[in-house]
Motif scaffolding. Structure first.
Motif, PDB file in Angstrom:
ATOM      1  N   LEU C 145       0.841  -1.209   0.000  1.00 46.08           N
ATOM      2  CA  LEU C 145       0.000   0.000   0.000  1.00 46.08           C
ATOM      3  C   LEU C 145       0.871   1.252   0.000  1.00 46.08           C
ATOM      4  CD1 LEU C 145      -2.899   1.063   0.134  1.00 46.08           C
ATOM      5  CD2 LEU C 145      -2.650   1.199   2.594  1.00 46.08           C
ATOM      6  N   VAL C 161      -3.843   3.812   8.889  1.00 48.53           N
ATOM      7  CA  VAL C 161      -5.156   3.178   9.068  1.00 48.53           C
ATOM      8  C   VAL C 161      -5.034   1.666   8.932  1.00 48.53           C
ATOM      9  CG1 VAL C 161      -7.451   2.926   8.061  1.00 48.53           C
ATOM     10  CG2 VAL C 161      -6.476   5.186   8.328  1.00 48.53           C
ATOM     11  N   VAL C 165      -5.892  -1.211  11.697  1.00 50.23           N
ATOM     12  CA  VAL C 165      -6.867  -2.273  11.449  1.00 50.23           C
ATOM     13  C   VAL C 165      -6.196  -3.625  11.673  1.00 50.23           C
ATOM     14  CG1 VAL C 165      -8.264  -3.369   9.683  1.00 50.23           C
ATOM     15  CG2 VAL C 165      -8.255  -0.909   9.866  1.00 50.23           C
TER      16      VAL C 165
ATOM     17  N   ILE D 165     -13.053  -1.353   4.124  1.00 46.79           N
ATOM     18  CA  ILE D 165     -11.849  -0.619   4.529  1.00 46.79           C
ATOM     19  C   ILE D 165     -10.803  -0.702   3.419  1.00 46.79           C
ATOM     20  CG2 ILE D 165     -10.034  -0.397   6.263  1.00 46.79           C
ATOM     21  CD1 ILE D 165     -11.814  -1.926   8.189  1.00 46.79           C
ATOM     22  N   LEU D 169      -9.221   2.216   1.070  1.00 50.32           N
ATOM     23  CA  LEU D 169      -7.789   2.511   1.086  1.00 50.32           C
ATOM     24  C   LEU D 169      -7.185   2.476  -0.312  1.00 50.32           C
ATOM     25  CD1 LEU D 169      -6.443   0.526   4.176  1.00 50.32           C
ATOM     26  CD2 LEU D 169      -6.314   2.971   3.839  1.00 50.32           C
ATOM     27  N   ALA D 229     -13.205   3.077  10.259  1.00 49.49           N
ATOM     28  CA  ALA D 229     -11.937   2.927   9.536  1.00 49.49           C
ATOM     29  C   ALA D 229     -12.135   3.259   8.064  1.00 49.49           C
ATOM     30  CB  ALA D 229     -11.404   1.511   9.709  1.00 49.49           C
ATOM     31  N   ALA D 232     -12.396   7.011   7.589  1.00 49.29           N
ATOM     32  CA  ALA D 232     -11.082   7.659   7.677  1.00 49.29           C
ATOM     33  C   ALA D 232     -10.284   7.400   6.400  1.00 49.29           C
ATOM     34  CB  ALA D 232     -10.324   7.124   8.885  1.00 49.29           C
ATOM     35  N   ALA D 233     -10.330   6.138   5.928  1.00 51.12           N
ATOM     36  CA  ALA D 233      -9.575   5.778   4.730  1.00 51.12           C
ATOM     37  C   ALA D 233     -10.100   6.528   3.512  1.00 51.12           C
ATOM     38  CB  ALA D 233      -9.666   4.277   4.505  1.00 51.12           C
TER      39      ALA D 233
END
Lengths: 211, 78, 247, 241
Positions: C145, C161, C165, D165, D169, D229, D232-233
């Motif tokens: 990522l 993030v 997680v 999530i 992302l 989450a 936020a992502a």
């Protein structure tokens, strides 16, 4: 009446290791139309996205009604309308459905009003045609129909005139002037030669700004 | 010393290959990681220096950016 | 307190401190690791159950410790990134993720090789190995990522993030893998209850764990310095430092 | 608050409440999905095809299928959810509706929860409905099929929630699909383990209520944490575009 809605103080933004602007300060007062100017790549869109709350890679302060924007985000979002490059129109839905969905998060409006708004942008008769069968200009008009029913006092409009024909541009200019006269505050970026009396300017590209 | 001779140390009663392979891979990866990190650090430093050199040269002959003219580019024909 | 916190977040301050500490970390780490490994390889007595193959423990355990503590420290840094937006915290996460990946791989590899003489097979779907394998995947995801996002600030925050997680999931993963293991695995492959380690094994293990932690400190420092150099190239202090370094 | 400083400023209370905004988001996603029904069928077809591969690739023997059927179905369901996740935000991102969603005055995590629930209803739920048919094809007995459906019913929403999530992302990145799988598969492992483990326990005659409760706990945890989450992502990905 002239208390600023939105104030930017010492705004600085760096994108991909390039300083777009710094020490940028201005106030957006009700009843004014302000144009953000600058060559391609000078950060006009980025500035609008920052002000709208979409981009948070900036430093400085943004005040909403004199308070830091983060203090009352709900009020800020409720009272700000942002239209970006991407119109926010789903190609699979009809103009009617799109407009209804866009309004559903802000202010429920009955279908009659929606139809009037669509008619006002020249889309009468196209209300129930899937948007993917419409032209780019017509799709933008669906998004612009929001301006005819929006109650938000602050409008942030990025390249509103893109793909709109000459008559449409004229009509939108009139709409913006009218809205400003009513007390709305409008910030636009456009490459179109917009001439409005008393129009404020924010010039990007040199790193300075003159209001 | 837990072993009688050097060869016993190497053989480790038949477990030698397993133990030594592990230690070798460990040593190679750890050393590789360290060397790679040092190299990267050096090249970052050199980049900085090069950047500042070009910057100081550029500021010496500071010229304004030419405005875009959209003139066609003539391709010389040999 | 806050002043100290902000100072800690300043890349320039960190650069100075790191430069001062690095030689000590490197020397101490190498010395302790070498002492621990030589002691463990040549002088520690052999294990009466596993014979000499147990000597792998002196690298296996430190690697596994580091693999886990690096992830935990990344999670702490991720919180700091998201809450306080401290620059140094994103630099830390980005700099050490590959180190964590390599130590996770090492602990898996040494575990597998150790398994061959002990269990008679290279790979066992043992609860601990499986959790480690998943940790390796998590590290892989974090690095992938980070590489995929061009903008450094967004990359740092997106990675933060993901790391958080992941860290919420780690106990769940661990618990579920343990449960899965008891469901599927008859106890044949379980090591018999470990006898309490004699002092002669314990001390070299401790030495090598400490040594590897110090070396990790050194690696973190140099890699963070590199990251800072890349990000802060245009700041005054980096310019001054680079120019001063050339003379 | 001096929000009343300007007569044009609308108080937030005069807007739309979170619940009706969620309903609107949900309704729009369902409507868009039904305009393009092929996209709804694709994950289902994928699910059936992956399940078909196992008897062909490993063994059609009844003993093997009985033993691994639940695992095969779970893995196939997991993969088809994963496959569909890429679309969760992508179309909205491309056409700009996602921007407008982020700028709505309601809390973003609730709107994302609505989107995720719509996603589950359109992909996860059909998979559960299809499971009995495939369960019979892999020779699972009635009790196992029932338990399997139950675990999928609890488990697939967890897959959608965790997946949201990853989708948030990787939004707007090159090769987002593969990257999404890399990020998300490790997080799916506990759900897979308990999903298949529960069926295995049921097959051995063990009581499963405890396991199902545990999966329920996963679902509650995912429902409460994943939307935050993802929100936020999503803000981070938006900021980057």
């Amino acid at each position: 009446m002239s208390e600023p809605l939105l104030q930017a103080v010492d705004l600085e933004c760096e994108r991909d290791e390039r300083l777009l602007f710094q020490n940028l300060s201005f106030s957006i007062v009700p009843g004014t139309l302000t144009r953000v100017e600058g060559p391609n790549g000078s950060g006009k869109t980025t500035l609008l996205r920052i002000l709208a709350g979409l981009n948070d890679a900036w430093s400085g302060d943004i005040l909403w009604c004199g308070q830091p924007r983060g203090h009352d985000r709900e009020s800020f979002h409720r009272n700000t309308l942002y239209l970006g490059h991407r119109p926010g129109i789903k190609p699979l839905l009809t103009p009617m459905e799109n407009l209804r969905a866009l309004m559903a998060g802000r202010r429920p409006v009955n279908d009659e009003v929606l139809a009037q708004a669509l008619a006002g942008t020249g889309l009468a008769g196209y209300e129930h045609v899937p948007c993917r069968n419409l032209s780019a200009g017509q799709q933008r008009r669906v998004a612009l129909a929001r301006l005819l029913i929006a109650d938000e006092p602050l409008w942030l409009l990025d390249e509103v005139f893109t793909a709109i024909d000459a008559d449409g541009v004229q009509a939108i200019e009139t709409l913006l002037k009218q809205r400003a006269a009513e007390g709305g505050a409008i910030l636009v970026t456009t490459h179109h030669d917009l001439q409005v009396e008393g129009m404020g300017r924010i010039t990007l590209g040199g790193g300075q700004c003159d209001e | 010393m837990a072993f009688d001779s050097f060869s016993a140390f190497i053989a480790m009663e038949g477990h030698g290959p397993y133990v030594w392979v592990c230690y070798a891979v460990f040593a190679v990866l750890l050393a590789g990681l360290m060397i790679w990190s040092v190299k990267r650090n050096q090249s970052a430093l050199e980049d900085c220096q090069r950047r500042h050199d070009t910057e100081s040269r550029a500021s010496a002959k500071a010229t304004g950016k030419a405005a875009a003219s959209f003139t066609r580019v003539e391709i010389p024909q040999d | 307190m806050w002043q100290w916190f902000h100072k800690l977040g300043s890349p320039k301050w960190f650069f100075g401190i790191a430069t001062r500490f690095m030689p000590w970390l490197l020397a101490g780490g190498l010395l302790l690791l070498a002492a621990g490994l030589v002691w463990g390889l040549a002088f520690a007595p052999k294990d009466y159950l596993q014979g000499n193959s147990y000597r792998i423990i002196f690298i296996h355990v430190p690697s596994a410790f580091l693999a886990q503590s690096i992830y935990i420290s990344m999670a702490v840094a991720a919180v700091v990134t998201l809450v306080w937006r401290m620059k140094l915290a994103d630099v830390f996460v980005k700099a050490i993720a590959p180190v964590g990946l390599i130590f996770t791989f090492l602990s898996l590899f040494t575990g597998a090789v150790w398994g061959k003489p002990t269990w008679g097979t290279w790979w066992v779907w043992d609860a601990r190995l499986t959790s480690m394998l998943i940790l390796l995947f998590l590290y892989g995801g974090v690095i992938a990522l980070d590489r995929a996002i061009n903008d450094e600030k967004s990359a740092a925050r997106a990675v933060a993030v993901l790391v958080l997680v992941g860290v919420v999931n780690i106990p769940i993963i661990k618990y579920s893998v343990d449960w899965w293991n008891t469901l599927h695995q008859p106890a044949t492959f379980k090591l018999t209850e470990k006898p309490s380690m004699p002092m002669e094994m314990w001390v070299p293990l401790l030495l090598s764990v400490l040594g590897l932690y110090l070396l990790f400190g050194w690696l973190a420092c140099i890699r963070m310095k590199t990251e800072i150099l890349i990000r802060e190239q245009r700041t005054r202090w980096v310019k001054d430092m680079v120019l001063a370094g050339r003379k | 608050m001096n929000s009343s400083a300007h007569p044009l400023i609308k108080p937030v209370e005069q807007g739309v409440g979170p619940l009706s905004a969620m309903v609107a988001v949900f309704a729009r996603d369902v409507r868009v999905a039904f305009r393009q029904r092929q996209d709804l069928l694709n994950p289902l077809l994928f699910f059936v095809m992956v399940v078909t591969l196992f008897p062909l690739g490993v063994s059609p023997e009844i003993g093997f299928l009985k033993q691994s059927g639940a695992g095969i179905l779970w893995v196939a369901a997991l993969l088809s959810v994963l496959l569909s996740l890429d679309h969760l935000f992508r179309h909205d991102f491309d056409d700009g509706t996602l921007e407008q969603l982020v700028l709505q005055p309601q809390p973003l995590f609730l709107l994302i929860l609505a989107k995720t629930l719509a996603h589950w209803m359109l992909t996860g739920l059909p998979l559960v409905v299809l499971t009995p048919v495939l369960g019979v094809m892999v020779h699972l007995d009635g009790n196992s099929v029932a338990i399997l459906c139950l675990t999928l019913l609890i488990g697939t929403p967890v897959l959608s929630l965790i997946g949201s999530i990853g989708a948030a992302l990787t939004l707007g990145l090159r090769s987002a699909g593969v990257l999404l799988s890399l990020l998300i598969i490790p997080l799916y492992i506990p759900v897979l383990i308990f999903g298949t483990g529960t069926v295995a326990a049921a097959a051995e005659g063990a009581p499963v209520a405890g396991y199902l409760a545990l999966m329920g706990a996963f679902l509650v945890l995912a429902l409460t944490l994943a939307p935050f989450a993802s929100a936020a992502a999503l803000r981070i990905s938006m900021s980057n575009s």
